[in-house]
Every structure is written in C-alpha cells, then in structure tokens.
Design a protein around this motif. Structure first.
Motif, PDB file in Angstrom:
ATOM      1  N   PRO A 106      59.774  83.851 -49.919  1.00 37.88           N
ATOM      2  CA  PRO A 106      61.209  83.838 -49.570  1.00 37.88           C
ATOM      3  C   PRO A 106      62.095  83.445 -50.747  1.00 37.88           C
ATOM      4  CG  PRO A 106      60.019  82.090 -48.410  1.00 37.88           C
ATOM      5  CD  PRO A 106      58.997  82.969 -49.021  1.00 37.88           C
ATOM      6  N   GLU A 107      61.643  82.476 -51.553  1.00 34.11           N
ATOM      7  CA  GLU A 107      62.444  82.062 -52.711  1.00 34.11           C
ATOM      8  C   GLU A 107      62.470  83.156 -53.780  1.00 34.11           C
ATOM      9  OE1 GLU A 107      61.460  78.591 -50.339  1.00 34.11           O
ATOM     10  OE2 GLU A 107      60.150  80.103 -51.239  1.00 34.11           O
ATOM     11  N   MET A 108      61.358  83.857 -53.957  1.00 37.44           N
ATOM     12  CA  MET A 108      61.337  84.952 -54.939  1.00 37.44           C
ATOM     13  C   MET A 108      62.261  86.084 -54.509  1.00 37.44           C
ATOM     14  SD  MET A 108      59.578  84.432 -57.685  1.00 37.44           S
ATOM     15  CE  MET A 108      59.744  86.133 -58.203  1.00 37.44           C
ATOM     16  N   LEU A 109      62.292  86.384 -53.237  1.00 34.82           N
ATOM     17  CA  LEU A 109      63.174  87.451 -52.764  1.00 34.82           C
ATOM     18  C   LEU A 109      64.643  87.046 -52.881  1.00 34.82           C
ATOM     19  CD1 LEU A 109      61.118  88.664 -49.670  1.00 34.82           C
ATOM     20  CD2 LEU A 109      61.458  89.882 -51.834  1.00 34.82           C
ATOM     21  N   ARG A 110      64.924  85.785 -52.647  1.00 33.01           N
ATOM     22  CA  ARG A 110      66.300  85.324 -52.840  1.00 33.01           C
ATOM     23  C   ARG A 110      66.660  85.287 -54.323  1.00 33.01           C
ATOM     24  NH1 ARG A 110      64.688  81.331 -48.994  1.00 33.01           N
ATOM     25  NH2 ARG A 110      65.345  79.570 -50.306  1.00 33.01           N
ATOM     26  N   LEU A 111      65.687  84.951 -55.163  1.00 30.11           N
ATOM     27  CA  LEU A 111      65.922  84.982 -56.610  1.00 30.11           C
ATOM     28  C   LEU A 111      66.279  86.392 -57.066  1.00 30.11           C
ATOM     29  CD1 LEU A 111      65.830  83.462 -59.345  1.00 30.11           C
ATOM     30  CD2 LEU A 111      63.404  84.091 -59.478  1.00 30.11           C
ATOM     31  N   TRP A 112      65.606  87.377 -56.517  1.00 29.17           N
ATOM     32  CA  TRP A 112      65.951  88.776 -56.818  1.00 29.17           C
ATOM     33  C   TRP A 112      67.406  89.061 -56.445  1.00 29.17           C
ATOM     34  CZ3 TRP A 112      65.977  92.329 -52.336  1.00 29.17           C
ATOM     35  CH2 TRP A 112      66.514  93.573 -52.662  1.00 29.17           C
ATOM     36  N   LYS A 113      67.830  88.596 -55.301  1.00 31.21           N
ATOM     37  CA  LYS A 113      69.216  88.809 -54.865  1.00 31.21           C
ATOM     38  C   LYS A 113      70.207  88.123 -55.803  1.00 31.21           C
ATOM     39  CE  LYS A 113      69.112  91.246 -50.988  1.00 31.21           C
ATOM     40  NZ  LYS A 113      69.858  92.523 -50.862  1.00 31.21           N
ATOM     41  N   TYR A 114      69.897  86.867 -56.187  1.00 29.62           N
ATOM     42  CA  TYR A 114      70.832  86.111 -57.029  1.00 29.62           C
ATOM     43  C   TYR A 114      70.948  86.700 -58.435  1.00 29.62           C
ATOM     44  CZ  TYR A 114      70.138  82.603 -53.354  1.00 29.62           C
ATOM     45  OH  TYR A 114      70.048  81.946 -52.142  1.00 29.62           O
ATOM     46  N   THR A 115      69.842  87.247 -58.954  1.00 26.08           N
ATOM     47  CA  THR A 115      69.835  87.750 -60.334  1.00 26.08           C
ATOM     48  C   THR A 115      70.073  89.242 -60.412  1.00 26.08           C
ATOM     49  OG1 THR A 115      67.432  88.121 -60.255  1.00 26.08           O
ATOM     50  CG2 THR A 115      68.209  85.949 -61.030  1.00 26.08           C
ATOM     51  N   ASP A 116      69.901  89.946 -59.289  1.00 26.97           N
ATOM     52  CA  ASP A 116      69.976  91.401 -59.270  1.00 26.97           C
ATOM     53  C   ASP A 116      68.985  92.006 -60.276  1.00 26.97           C
ATOM     54  OD1 ASP A 116      70.938  93.799 -58.227  1.00 26.97           O
ATOM     55  OD2 ASP A 116      72.459  94.029 -59.775  1.00 26.97           O
ATOM     56  N   ASP A 117      67.837  91.369 -60.408  1.00 30.71           N
ATOM     57  CA  ASP A 117      66.791  91.814 -61.328  1.00 30.71           C
ATOM     58  C   ASP A 117      65.661  92.430 -60.511  1.00 30.71           C
ATOM     59  OD1 ASP A 117      64.756  92.164 -63.155  1.00 30.71           O
ATOM     60  OD2 ASP A 117      65.051  90.237 -64.151  1.00 30.71           O
ATOM     61  N   PRO A 118      65.503  93.763 -60.526  1.00 33.37           N
ATOM     62  CA  PRO A 118      64.494  94.409 -59.679  1.00 33.37           C
ATOM     63  C   PRO A 118      63.060  94.036 -60.026  1.00 33.37           C
ATOM     64  CG  PRO A 118      65.469  95.985 -61.215  1.00 33.37           C
ATOM     65  CD  PRO A 118      66.277  94.727 -61.308  1.00 33.37           C
ATOM     66  N   TYR A 119      62.850  93.490 -61.212  1.00 32.30           N
ATOM     67  CA  TYR A 119      61.508  93.038 -61.611  1.00 32.30           C
ATOM     68  C   TYR A 119      60.957  92.029 -60.620  1.00 32.30           C
ATOM     69  CZ  TYR A 119      57.990  90.814 -64.723  1.00 32.30           C
ATOM     70  OH  TYR A 119      56.852  90.297 -65.285  1.00 32.30           O
ATOM     71  N   TYR A 120      61.800  91.104 -60.164  1.00 31.42           N
ATOM     72  CA  TYR A 120      61.334  90.087 -59.224  1.00 31.42           C
ATOM     73  C   TYR A 120      61.028  90.692 -57.856  1.00 31.42           C
ATOM     74  CZ  TYR A 120      63.094  86.927 -62.828  1.00 31.42           C
ATOM     75  OH  TYR A 120      63.313  86.280 -64.014  1.00 31.42           O
ATOM     76  N   LEU A 121      61.795  91.673 -57.449  1.00 29.82           N
ATOM     77  CA  LEU A 121      61.487  92.367 -56.192  1.00 29.82           C
ATOM     78  C   LEU A 121      60.179  93.121 -56.306  1.00 29.82           C
ATOM     79  CD1 LEU A 121      62.214  93.434 -53.347  1.00 29.82           C
ATOM     80  CD2 LEU A 121      63.449  95.298 -54.503  1.00 29.82           C
ATOM     81  N   ASP A 122      60.017  93.877 -57.385  1.00 27.77           N
ATOM     82  CA  ASP A 122      58.820  94.701 -57.545  1.00 27.77           C
ATOM     83  C   ASP A 122      57.552  93.855 -57.572  1.00 27.77           C
ATOM     84  OD1 ASP A 122      60.422  96.920 -57.655  1.00 27.77           O
ATOM     85  OD2 ASP A 122      60.287  97.170 -59.827  1.00 27.77           O
ATOM     86  N   ARG A 123      57.592  92.768 -58.310  1.00 31.24           N
ATOM     87  CA  ARG A 123      56.371  91.983 -58.465  1.00 31.24           C
ATOM     88  C   ARG A 123      56.085  91.135 -57.230  1.00 31.24           C
ATOM     89  NH1 ARG A 123      54.105  90.564 -64.041  1.00 31.24           N
ATOM     90  NH2 ARG A 123      52.344  91.262 -62.772  1.00 31.24           N
TER      91      ARG A 123
END
Length: 678
Positions: free
Chosen positions: A590-607
């Motif tokens: 959950p924190e990684m998915l929210r981090l993706w939202k906050y940074t708008d960095d698709p790398y975090y979503l993909d991984r």
C-alpha cells in the motif's frame, strides 16, 4: 547522459580501453580495460588476450586479439539512451586442435583510490557483514582474512544469487559496473570483485566461479567452485555484457538498475495464476484452516504440506509457535479480521479477535509485547542473539498493526479496551526509551526494558506505529517522537545500507529493512507533507529494488519451479545471509502504491505490480496443487545453491506468507485498474 570510450597506449605498449561518463567531472575517473579476456583452466590463468587491432564501428569500436588458445573479436558500442552504457559483444574462437576445459574472465579496473564499496544486488552490500555480527556469511575486508570464516578481500559468485546480475563498485572518484545475463552460451555466468585502498577491480565470468569459498547458507562453507566449459576445436561462442560508469554518489546505481529493468521488462514476462479477489479468498481460507489453532489462540507459524507425514511425526511438521509480529501474529490476524468483516464470514472475525486478545493480554515486564509464544514454554523473547532480548522491529510491527486493527474496528462500530491498553503500553515504552537523537534502539531487555543494542535500524518501524497511534489516541507527543526518529534513521537510507530488521539475522542488511524504511517515510510524508520525507521514501524504495528480481531465472529442467514455470521477476531476495526468494515485500504494497501516486513515477508502480504478480503464483488453488493444500503458501523459493538446490521450494506453509498475500490482495484492489492483475 553520454558514455564515452577512450583508447590510449599504456606503458607496456599495449592499447588500453577507457570508459567514462560525461557526467563525471574529469575523464581521469574511468573504468580501464587492459585486455579483452583472461583465460583460465582452473585456478591458473593461462593467457590474457591483448588488443592487437582496433577498427571503427558506427557508435563504437571493434577490438581484435589473439592468443595461443583463443581469438577474440570484441565490439563495443555506446548506448546513450537512458542512463548510458557500453554494450560489449564478444565473439570468442577456440584455436587448439584438441578439446579443452576453460573459463573466461572479463576484467575492469576503476581508476581512483580509497577503500572500495561493493554491491551485487540482493547478494552483497558494502562489507556485507560487520566483524561483530552474530551471523556467519560472506564478508569483505580489504586487509584479507580467514576464508574458512568467510572473510576475504576478493569474492566471486554465481549470477543467480543476484536480483540483477551486476557487480557495482565505488571508490573515492567514481562508480563502475559490469552486467551480464544469468545464462550465456557457456552456461551460468558469474560476478566478482577484489580491492584495497589502492585498487578496485571487478569482473564477470563465463561460466561462473565461486571463490574463495562457496556459501551454502550455513556457518561452515563449502570449497570453492570453479566451473569450466569444454571447448571443441574450431568452436566459436558469442557472449555479451554491459559496462556502466557513474559518480561516486552511493545512489548512482539507481539509473542503471532502472535501465536494466526496462530492458528485462520487455523480455521476461509475468504469469500470475490467480487474480486479487481469488487470492484473498484462498489465503483467508488457508490462514484460518491451516494456521489458526483455537486450542491455543494462535496463528501457528508453519503448517506442513504433507499432512500424512505431519500425522506420522505427531504434528511436528507443523510449528505450534507464534511471533506477535514479523513471522506470525497481529499483521496477519488483522488481514483475516478485515477480510472476515468485509465478506461477512464470522468464523474469520472470531478467530482473528481470539488471537489478538491473546497477544494483547500478555505483556512482558518491560511493558512491551512478548516476541513469541511457544507450545510448552509460553511467552518468550523470540530468536534473538540473547534470550533476554526483545527486538524492536517485531514489537513495533505488532503495535502498528494492532493500531490499524483498532482503527478498522472503531469504524465498524466495535471497541476493544484491552487492545487499547496494550497498544498504549507499547507506544509509551517507545517514546520513553527514545534517545535524544531519535534512536529507539534495536534490542530491549525483556524485564527491565533497558536498551541493550543501539546499533541498526531495527527500531525504524516505531515511526509508523507512533504516527498511526498519534491519530487514534490523539497524542501529539507520539507524532513528535516519530519525526525525531525520522531525522535519526535517515542516515541508514542515505548510506544505502539499512540493517537490523529481522530477529534471526543480527545487524544484517535485508530487504525487510527496505520495506520498513519505505513504510516509515511514506507515513512521515503523509503526516507532514515535508518533501524531505518523500525524498527519503524514494531512496529507500530504490534500494529496495536492488533486492527485487528484474528477470526470470533459468531453473533446472526437472525441478518443481521449472515444471510449474515459476516466473521470478518481481521476487525479492530475503538477504545476503538468507539467499532465497520471499514475498515479504507485500508488507509495503500500500505504501509503494501511494508512493507511485505522490511521485508520479511509473517505475514504482511497475515494480510493485511485479512483486504482487510474482506471488499470485504458488497460492494453492485446490488440495494437491503443487503437493500443498488449498490456501497454503510457502516461504522459500530457492534461486541458487543456498540451503537447497536451485529450483526447489520449501514444503511448509508459513502464516506470514499466507497472511501477506491476503493483506496485499485486499490493499491492492483499490489500484486494480492500474495494476491490471485480474
């Protein structure tokens, strides 16, 4: 960013190749290559193939060399997309008239001086083990050391130990790296390094070698393992590798890891067996059916796949023990509780409340939770270096998820005064024992509560527990303590060396340390909107990705993991000490998915998608699936020759592995449209 190749004549009149990045302030900082290949036939080097001819290619050079045994054509091309690197293609021809067994080594030297720092993603970090560490596994010491104690100034490893088959090195001037694929035409590849304060060398092997010893997961190592390939007269093989240079910043690995992931993402595919809803349904069943023991009010840590065997050994295949956090306990009962409430399955709710009631009722004299309960012994301290120690991570994780359980239950209209008392006792303990600099300590005396070990980041998860406790209990002092701790623990993140989370690997860098740091700093950012905390969350997430597989392992043909086509992309190495793949990264989904939202960095979503998809494999769909029972999930997938042969899996279901799939599956549903997993 551009990567550049220079060629000059060295003192011995042989040409030398230099590779450096335009990002570097001076071309004096570069990787140097004085030969094309080193050839060995065991422990003895028989020749080095020097550069004899140089030709221009579009975007690079072709180097030619010939020795008594081999001829080499080596094409070097600059790839300036992304982070920039050199692609090297080797065409190696065998010249002898009789077959022979040989190994090939591609060497590079970093220019510059200073005590070197190393990273083989997932397998080796910096010196890798402190001298005072209670656990035995490979350690680097620039002064050398006793190989039987797994201490050396040089190491070579199989590539399948690495989440990305790359050896990184740093000195005072630069970073340099060599990257290969796990397999080549000569078989399994290898990675290695050697260094002291004056020299820093890295290499890749075709095929692999492991020296000075072979680490198999135990304190007593196996002998060195130097594999060779049998060349036949006139045979030509093609080999590939990549060369990367960066600045001396310890985070300079990140652009290259991202670039290699992007390439592997196009070649190595995911294969989840079930969707999120089905995974949650199966694991809720598995956790309740195989791990809940109502006679003791616990979640048993393990349940044997083979129930007949378990019955024949009087239940000893199961482990009727329970930690309060980490490998059992509150986090997974919380997942069962939330699933049961949402789905209206009262037996799941009752079981979860029963277990949490039991944990909340038994506090140690120190005022914290006990670490574990063991059949026949009762409550105790867990798997720590001393039997009077309680570990901060285990306790803080239990506290964090009990706060979450309280919050969830309050929203559903249920109160649990005994849970509240237990949580307050733990949070008050953390705040009272926090040092002035913010450190919570890592190990506490179970009776006095005194901090017995200050080293490590074992206490970092108190940040999350205190932040969520501050909201629930409306106590500002908890929030203040959490921020103070955030300033203290940032040193571990910035040093790219977070260690001390698991009880059983004393002061060892682990993927679990990365998860805890991500959770702590994402929550700090959410509670303060201070971008400093977001930057630290990103750095911790980047370090986490060095433990995460970018590729699918090549498992031996007749192994279970090969037969079931297990895709390792997205799996995490537990640690350099515990080399096996595990799913604990689901803890911070959950924190990684929210981090993706906050940074708008698709790398975090993909991984993060990779990790979830990886562990939507091997959830037993029916009784008998991979010889397990419905809803069971194993802890260990063996990726190399550590503990068990490569391609095997541990035939035990673990409550934390089942529980984390249940937890992450529920938490991910809100992001399912982006994840596209079902």
């Amino acid at each position: 960013m551009a990567t550049n190749i220079n060629i000059h004549d060295s003192k011995n009149k042989q040409s030398e190749i230099q590779v450096y990045s335009s990002e570097q302030k001076s071309a004096q900082a570069f990787l140097a290559f004085s030969s094309l290949l080193e050839i060995y036939n065991g422990e003895k080097t028989i020749e080095e193939i020097k550069i004899e001819e140089i030709n221009l290619l579009e975007g690079g050079y072709r180097f030619l060399g010939k020795g008594e045994h081999f001829s080499v054509q080596s094409d070097w091309k600059q790839v300036d997309d992304g982070c920039g690197f050199i692609q090297v293609d080797l065409q190696v021809s065998y010249n002898k008239e009789v077959s022979g067994q040989y190994g090939l080594q591609f060497n590079a030297d970093l220019r510059g001086s200073g005590k070197p720092t190393w990273m083989i993603p997932g397998a080796f970090y910096k010196e890798n083990r402190f001298e005072h560490n209670a656990r035995q596994y490979p350690r680097y010491d620039y002064r050398g050391g006793n190989h039987e104690e797994m201490v050396s100034d040089y190491w070579s490893f199989r590539s399948d130990r690495a989440a990305l088959p790359t050896v990184f090195a740093w000195n005072d001037e630069m970073c340099g790296a060599l990257c290969v694929e796990e397999m080549s035409e000569l078989g399994l590849t290898g990675l290695g390094f050697r260094g002291n304060k004056e020299t820093t060398s890295i290499w890749v092997n075709f095929p692999y070698k492991e020296e000075p010893i072979t680490f198999v997961g135990h304190a007593i190592p196996e002998p060195k393992d130097i594999s060779l390939y049998t060349f036949t007269p006139g045979e030509t093989v093609h080999l590939q590798l990549k060369i990367y240079t960066g600045s001396a910043d310890l985070h300079s690995y990140d652009p290259f890891v991202r670039e290699m992931y992007k390439l592997h993402q196009q070649e190595h595919f995911l294969n989840p067996w079930v969707g999120l809803e089905e995974a949650a349904k199966l694991t809720a069943h598995g956790l309740h059916r195989w791990h809940y023991m109502p006679e003791y009010s616990i979640l048993s840590e393990t349940a044997a796949f083979d129930r007949e065997f378990n019955n024949n050994v009087k239940g000893m295949g199961d482990r009727p023990h329970m930690h309060v956090g980490w490998v059992s306990g509150v986090p997974y009962t919380y997942a069962l509780l939330t699933y049961g409430r949402k789905k209206g399955i009262q037996q799941y709710v009752d079981a979860a409340i029963d277990v949490i009631d039991n944990i909340a009722s038994a506090l140690a004299p120190s005022g914290t939770f006990w670490a574990s309960w063991v059949l026949g012994k009762g409550w105790g301290t867990g798997w720590n270096p001393k039997n009077t120690w309680l570990q901060a991570r285990t306790i803080s994780e239990a506290t964090l998820f009990l706060v979450r359980a309280l919050t969830f239950e309050k929203q559903a209209g249920f109160a649990h005064p005994d849970w509240e008392k237990a949580v307050l006792s733990n949070l008050d303990f953390a705040a009272a024992h926090q040092r002035d600099d913010g450190n919570f300590g890592s190990y506490y005396h179970c009776e006095t509560g005194d901090v017995e070990e200050w080293d490590g980041a074992g206490g970092i998860l108190w940040i999350a527990a205190l932040l969520e406790g501050s909201k629930f209990f409306e106590k500002e002092e908890y929030h203040v303590a959490a921020q103070k701790a955030g300033h203290y623990y940032q040193r571990f993140v910035l040093d790219e060396y977070i260690y001390g989370a698991p009880e059983d690997v004393h002061l060892t860098p682990t993927s679990e340390d990365a998860y805890n740091a991500v959770v702590a700093y994402v929550l700090l950012y959410e509670n303060t909107k201070n971008k400093k905390w977001l930057a630290l969350a990103k750095s911790a997430a980047d370090w986490l990705m060095t433990f995460r597989w970018t590729y699918n392992l090549n498992f031996p043909e007749h192994t279970l993991l090969h037969q079931y086509d297990f895709r390792s992309r997205g799996a995490d190495q537990a640690s350099p000490s515990n080399q096996h793949l595990h799913n604990y990264g689901l803890f911070c989904v959950p924190e990684m998915l929210r981090l993706w939202k906050y940074t708008d960095d698709p790398y975090y979503l993909d991984r993060t998608r990779d990790h979830i998809a990886c562990f939507l494999q091997f959830v037993a769909r029916k009784d008998g699936d991979f010889n397990a029972y419905k809803g069971m999930v194993t802890e260990r997938f063996y990726n190399t020759n550590c503990f068990q042969p490569k391609g095997m899996m541990l035939t035990l279901s673990h409550s934390w592995c089942v529980g984390l799939v249940l937890y992450a599956a529920q938490e991910s549903l809100a992001f399912n449209e982006s994840l596209q997993l079902s």
